[in-house]
Design an enzyme around this catalytic site. Structure first.
Site, PDB file in Angstrom:
ATOM      1  N   HIS A 121       0.306  -1.431   0.284  1.00 62.80           N
ATOM      2  CA  HIS A 121      -0.002   0.482   0.072  1.00 62.80           C
ATOM      3  C   HIS A 121       0.736   0.956  -0.089  1.00 62.80           C
ATOM      4  O   HIS A 121       0.637   2.481   0.515  1.00 62.80           O
ATOM      5  CB  HIS A 121      -0.701  -0.099   0.950  1.00 62.80           C
ATOM      6  CG  HIS A 121      -2.270  -0.828   0.956  1.00 62.80           C
ATOM      7  ND1 HIS A 121      -2.884  -1.712   2.312  1.00 62.80           N
ATOM      8  CD2 HIS A 121      -2.755  -1.756   0.343  1.00 62.80           C
ATOM      9  CE1 HIS A 121      -3.502  -2.377   1.918  1.00 62.80           C
ATOM     10  NE2 HIS A 121      -3.258  -2.886   0.337  1.00 62.80           N
ATOM     11  N   CYS A 129       4.677  12.818  -8.057  1.00 65.13           N
ATOM     12  CA  CYS A 129       4.227  14.453  -8.613  1.00 65.13           C
ATOM     13  C   CYS A 129       2.798  13.562  -9.371  1.00 65.13           C
ATOM     14  O   CYS A 129       2.919  13.089 -10.224  1.00 65.13           O
ATOM     15  CB  CYS A 129       5.502  13.920  -9.129  1.00 65.13           C
ATOM     16  SG  CYS A 129       4.655  16.014 -10.592  1.00 65.13           S
TER      17      CYS A 129
HETATM   18  P1  OAD Z   1      -7.112  -3.218  10.362  1.00 64.39           P
HETATM   19  O1  OAD Z   1      -7.571  -2.234  11.040  1.00 64.39           O
HETATM   20  O2  OAD Z   1      -8.359  -3.513   9.648  1.00 64.39           O
HETATM   21  O3  OAD Z   1      -7.146  -4.300  11.487  1.00 64.39           O
HETATM   22  C1  OAD Z   1      -6.221  -4.644  12.306  1.00 64.39           C
HETATM   23  C2  OAD Z   1      -6.707  -6.224  12.955  1.00 64.39           C
HETATM   24  O4  OAD Z   1      -5.437  -6.519  13.791  1.00 64.39           O
HETATM   25  C3  OAD Z   1      -7.120  -6.821  13.362  1.00 64.39           C
HETATM   26  O5  OAD Z   1      -7.774  -7.640  13.021  1.00 64.39           O
HETATM   27  C4  OAD Z   1      -7.307  -6.674  14.772  1.00 64.39           C
HETATM   28  O6  OAD Z   1      -7.634  -7.942  15.462  1.00 64.39           O
HETATM   29  C5  OAD Z   1      -5.503  -6.960  14.784  1.00 64.39           C
HETATM   30  N1  OAD Z   1      -4.655  -6.217  15.867  1.00 64.39           N
HETATM   31  C6  OAD Z   1      -5.440  -5.275  16.495  1.00 64.39           C
HETATM   32  N2  OAD Z   1      -4.151  -4.655  17.035  1.00 64.39           N
HETATM   33  C7  OAD Z   1      -2.973  -6.152  17.403  1.00 64.39           C
HETATM   34  C8  OAD Z   1      -2.587  -6.780  18.309  1.00 64.39           C
HETATM   35  N3  OAD Z   1      -1.228  -6.287  19.485  1.00 64.39           N
HETATM   36  N4  OAD Z   1      -1.332  -8.052  17.643  1.00 64.39           N
HETATM   37  C9  OAD Z   1      -2.137  -9.057  16.586  1.00 64.39           C
HETATM   38  N5  OAD Z   1      -2.995  -8.361  15.806  1.00 64.39           N
HETATM   39  C10 OAD Z   1      -3.591  -7.349  16.387  1.00 64.39           C
HETATM   40  O7  OAD Z   1      -5.939  -3.227   9.403  1.00 64.39           O
HETATM   41  P2  OAD Z   1      -5.405  -3.437   8.229  1.00 64.39           P
HETATM   42  O8  OAD Z   1      -6.402  -4.695   7.997  1.00 64.39           O
HETATM   43  O9  OAD Z   1      -3.945  -4.012   8.052  1.00 64.39           O
HETATM   44  O10 OAD Z   1      -5.592   0.589   4.042  1.00 64.39           O
HETATM   45  O11 OAD Z   1      -6.471  -3.381   7.242  1.00 64.39           O
HETATM   46  C11 OAD Z   1      -5.601  -2.720   5.887  1.00 64.39           C
HETATM   47  C12 OAD Z   1      -5.989  -1.772   5.354  1.00 64.39           C
HETATM   48  O12 OAD Z   1      -7.128  -0.832   5.436  1.00 64.39           O
HETATM   49  C13 OAD Z   1      -4.709  -0.937   5.490  1.00 64.39           C
HETATM   50  O13 OAD Z   1      -3.312  -1.352   4.348  1.00 64.39           O
HETATM   51  C14 OAD Z   1      -5.765   0.821   5.021  1.00 64.39           C
HETATM   52  C15 OAD Z   1      -7.124   0.098   5.606  1.00 64.39           C
HETATM   53  O14 OAD Z   1      -7.988   0.926   4.929  1.00 64.39           O
HETATM   54  C16 OAD Z   1      -4.892   1.473   2.993  1.00 64.39           C
HETATM   55  O15 OAD Z   1      -4.680   2.897   3.478  1.00 64.39           O
HETATM   56  C17 OAD Z   1      -5.050   1.818   1.174  1.00 64.39           C
END
Ligand code: OAD
Length: 244
Positions: A121, A129
């Site tokens: 991402h 730019c």
């Molecule tokens: P999310 O915020 O959707 O999910 C975070 C995950 O981490 C959840 O399943 C939580 O249960 C888990 N979690 C939280 N704290 C934790 C810990 N200490 N140890 C283990 N697990 C933990 O984040 P992403 O899945 O990364 O995209 O989201 C995907 C994408 O959605 C991101 O890259 C971003 C967002 O919109 C863009 O910005 C393009």
């Protein structure tokens, strides 16, 4: 199977694997103080992605988008890799063929020493730019609003893949390659709802790969993977490297 034996099973698989792939999401950086997106205090609980993380939003109000990214830059600039990031970098050093795919834009995996990685991402410390597409590192905190290209003077945007945009083709190809060739895939700290990363566990499973998930909570992929370990990444990931 008891949680302890699940952990042992993943450790055994890692110890004999010659080709390891890891996918991470915001959960791995949560213990470094970087907010997740969909948790209780997640960014998308308080902000609308449509207003801040889409090409339309940037076209409509680039100042607002840059202000939001400046807030995130300020926050991320104060954070450090945690034991989970460091353990993944150590796993890379120990493994003949290793690749990390991260959805995180915070750069903490690089700071931890990971080198074989794709930031699918993008990275919050790079700018692109809107005129000539030149990509540069930019660590200004805060970055000037509205920043302009040194080469052509056009408006710069965060070099981040927003909603409604596709992953870079070369990154997607690299991910497909490593997913199909690895002996084990670790999926750490991602809610598994944003594609294409949400489909990576299924791609690996189709190739017969052993898949283990580490997350605080169950995810849509939990029933698909071979082992689902529940707990904090900073506690569980370092344990995977302990001697058997
Ligand atoms: P999310 O915020 O959707 O999910 C975070 C995950 O981490 C959840 O399943 C939580 O249960 C888990 N979690 C939280 N704290 C934790 C810990 N200490 N140890 C283990 N697990 C933990 O984040 P992403 O899945 O990364 O995209 O989201 C995907 C994408 O959605 C991101 O890259 C971003 C967002 O919109 C863009 O910005 C393009």
């Amino acid at each position: 199977m008891a949680p302890g034996s699940n952990l042992e099973l993943v450790k055994e698989r890692l110890a004999t694997a010659r080709n390891i792939t890891v996918l991470t999401g915001a959960g791995i950086s949560a213990d470094s103080g970087v907010p997740t997106f969909r948790g209780k205090d997640g960014l998308w609980r308080n902000y609308r992605a449509e207003d801040l993380a889409t090409p339309d939003a940037f076209e409509r109000d680039p100042r607002l988008v840059w202000e939001w990214y400046n807030w995130r830059r300020e926050l991320i600039a104060t954070t450090r890799p945690n034991p989970a990031h460091l353990a993944i970098a150590e796993l890379e050093r120990r493994t003949p063929a290793f690749w990390l795919m991260t959805q995180n834009v915070d750069g903490l995996h690089r700071d931890a020493g990971s080198r074989n990685l794709t930031e699918i991402h993008g990275n919050i410390w790079t700018v692109r730019c809107t005129g000539c597409n030149r990509v540069d590192e930019n660590r200004d905190v805060p970055i000037s609003i509205l920043p302009s290209c040194l080469q052509c003077g056009a408006l710069l945007r965060p070099h981040i893949v927003w909603f409604g945009e596709s992953l870079f083709a070369a990154d997607l190809q690299q991910c497909s390659k490593v997913l199909r060739n690895c002996d084990i895939l670790l999926v750490i700290g991602t809610s598994g709802v944003v594609y294409p990363a949400a489909g990576f566990a299924a791609v690996a499973k189709e190739s017969g790969t052993f898949v283990a998930e580490i997350n605080l909570d169950p995810t849509p992929q939990s029933s698909l993977v071979d082992v689902s370990l529940q707990g904090r990444a900073k506690d569980l990931v370092p344990l995977l490297l302990d001697p058997l």
